[in-house]
Motif scaffolding. Sequence first.
Motif, PDB file in Angstrom:
ATOM      1  N   ASP A  88      44.753  -1.177 -14.257  1.00 32.88           N
ATOM      2  CA  ASP A  88      45.038  -0.292 -13.126  1.00 32.88           C
ATOM      3  C   ASP A  88      43.782   0.429 -12.653  1.00 32.88           C
ATOM      4  N   TYR A  89      42.933   0.849 -13.592  1.00 27.98           N
ATOM      5  CA  TYR A  89      41.752   1.605 -13.167  1.00 27.98           C
ATOM      6  C   TYR A  89      40.826   0.736 -12.334  1.00 27.98           C
ATOM      7  N   PHE A  90      40.798  -0.578 -12.572  1.00 29.57           N
ATOM      8  CA  PHE A  90      39.958  -1.469 -11.775  1.00 29.57           C
ATOM      9  C   PHE A  90      40.541  -1.652 -10.377  1.00 29.57           C
ATOM     10  N   ARG A  91      41.843  -1.933 -10.295  1.00 30.47           N
ATOM     11  CA  ARG A  91      42.466  -2.169  -8.993  1.00 30.47           C
ATOM     12  C   ARG A  91      42.458  -0.918  -8.128  1.00 30.47           C
ATOM     13  N   HIS A  92      42.755   0.242  -8.718  1.00 27.31           N
ATOM     14  CA  HIS A  92      42.787   1.474  -7.932  1.00 27.31           C
ATOM     15  C   HIS A  92      41.396   1.842  -7.437  1.00 27.31           C
ATOM     16  N   ALA A  93      40.363   1.603  -8.244  1.00 23.60           N
ATOM     17  CA  ALA A  93      39.008   1.936  -7.812  1.00 23.60           C
ATOM     18  C   ALA A  93      38.590   1.068  -6.641  1.00 23.60           C
ATOM     19  N   LEU A  94      39.002  -0.212  -6.616  1.00 25.64           N
ATOM     20  CA  LEU A  94      38.647  -1.079  -5.500  1.00 25.64           C
ATOM     21  C   LEU A  94      39.400  -0.712  -4.222  1.00 25.64           C
ATOM     22  N   SER A  95      40.642  -0.251  -4.375  1.00 26.53           N
ATOM     23  CA  SER A  95      41.474  -0.007  -3.199  1.00 26.53           C
ATOM     24  C   SER A  95      41.403   1.418  -2.685  1.00 26.53           C
ATOM     25  N   ASP A  96      41.024   2.381  -3.517  1.00 26.18           N
ATOM     26  CA  ASP A  96      41.019   3.789  -3.120  1.00 26.18           C
ATOM     27  C   ASP A  96      39.612   4.353  -3.222  1.00 26.18           C
ATOM     28  N   ALA A  97      39.310   5.281  -2.322  1.00 26.51           N
ATOM     29  CA  ALA A  97      37.995   5.902  -2.322  1.00 26.51           C
ATOM     30  C   ALA A  97      37.926   7.025  -3.339  1.00 26.51           C
ATOM     31  N   GLY A  98      36.707   7.314  -3.819  1.00 28.04           N
ATOM     32  CA  GLY A  98      36.518   8.408  -4.748  1.00 28.04           C
ATOM     33  C   GLY A  98      36.783   8.002  -6.185  1.00 28.04           C
ATOM     34  N   VAL A  99      36.661   8.987  -7.066  1.00 31.27           N
ATOM     35  CA  VAL A  99      36.869   8.756  -8.498  1.00 31.27           C
ATOM     36  C   VAL A  99      38.371   8.755  -8.784  1.00 31.27           C
ATOM     37  N   GLN A 100      38.849   7.734  -9.474  1.00 26.76           N
ATOM     38  CA  GLN A 100      40.267   7.577  -9.799  1.00 26.76           C
ATOM     39  C   GLN A 100      40.484   7.871 -11.287  1.00 26.76           C
TER      40      GLN A 100
END
Length: 577
Positions: free
Chosen positions: A156-168
């Motif tokens: 999840d941390y990989f997919r969210h970082a690619l799709s969302d801006a900023g630190v996840q």
Amino acid sequence: MGESAPQSNRGRIAAWLRRELSGDDLRSQITLAIAVAAMVPMIIAVCVVVTYQGIQQRGAAANEVETSVRLGATALDEYLARHMLAIESLGRELEALELADAALDRALLDVHAVYDSFRSMALIDRQGMIVAATERGTDGIVPAAERLGQAVWDRDYFRHALSDAGVQVSGIFVDDLVAAEPLVALSRSVNVAGEPAYVIKGSMDAASLVHRVQGQVVTPTICIAIVDGLRQIVGTTKPDRWPAMSPAPEQWFAPSRESAHAVRSVAGDWQVVGGLVQESTGWRNSQTTQLVALSTLLMGLIVAYLVGRWIAGRVNGPVTALIAELRQLDLETLSEAELSDPELDWPTEIRVLRRKFLTLLVKMIRARDSQKELLAQSEELRFALHDEVMSRQAIIQEKTVALERANQTLERLARIDGLTGLCNRRVFDEELTRSWRAAVRDHQPLSVVLIDVDHFKAYNDHYGHLIGDDCLRAVGRVLEDSARRPGDLAARFGGEEFALLLPKTDLAGAIRIGQIVVDQVRELQIEHAKVPLGCVTISAGVAQAETDDHASPDKLLSAADAQLYVAKESGRNRCVG
């Protein structure tokens, strides 16, 4: 003789108690009535005092919980904010570099050496492969060469970082290659030429986050918990009762719950929740308060009985004389004229009381007639109410059926991709796990085909997203037509990626089906001016499940993804297995 005297005294005491509590005579009745009437305000007063003390104690407990939660949330936010700033700074630094391997390793080591509370750090390319990694060992922060090339595209941390801006900030998870304990990851994308090319990830022990809030607990009766966006427990100050990675109880978030408090954290949908481990029982746990209350009630009972006894003695004499006079009269044969006859040698009090008795009798007769009328009206109202209730129940039944149908529709929509009408990723993962277990159990082949639309970003940029959506729908219809057998499943895997799940199909059969899908999409002749062929094509990667002890659905997907990568590297518009 010595034993008969105490027994005789006990018998007289028992007879006196029976007489006083029986209420057979007027004196005992008046005594009991006064005692009860005096005791009621005393009981109410004691209850009010005890209730007020309980409210005060609950209020104090609620304030302690709120203080602990707010302090814990502040400590957690400060701790996460520092590490989020470190990830953000590292991301900006890497975006300014040429991203050489040595520079990547040195940048990770430098940041990890300063923020050694990270268990591990890694830089991941767009395909989900680790290209640089560091970890905290016994000798300090060192490179983790064994993690290079590890695939984490499904995290999840990989997919969210690619799709969302900023630190996840990810939810809680376990990475056996890093540590056996639960972890939390901070991740951020690194942009190259305006596009996400890498993802920075730093993993932290969930226990370190709990340690930050544990010091803010005011009393040992308070438990503070950290809950992620999926309402999984990241950690608590009472891990033996609420362990990490377990679902948080719903009552923690109930707005009507007393002595509980929740504060949203800086980490997205995280919350810091606090409450009393064991509710305070207030005055009931205080033996001193119990003794004082019991003594007060006992003394009040004694005083009320003595006062009632004295008042009953003052009243009983005249009333006894009045009763004796009444017993000499036949009240049924008396008339109102006889009662009002001034020649009768009756005391004034008796004549007034008799007149009141007759007046009361008239009122009782009228009340009886009114009661009959009210009973008749009540029966009519009961039938009318029954009809109304039946009508309302029919309406409720109709609404319930409609609500159930709506819930079924929502459940179906939650499992379908809204753009293509295919099953979504969640349904595909569930069916993959189930089919894989069945294949292992029945010793049957299981194959997966991963499909990606070639040069789809260029297609979207040239024709626009609406035309791109039409293209995805057309590809989805081809996939849906190819999943004809019972058990076959076509799903949208994500973005321009699709997947076919083919139970009881070996590798050769799956490659044949995949090539048919590739050919059918090409034969659609969807115009694509940005590719040499001039039309939209797809690439497909095929893999068959292994049945050894180390096999898993994730490895099957990874194998199919690797074949898809080979298909793209080999020129696209083909199926490779």
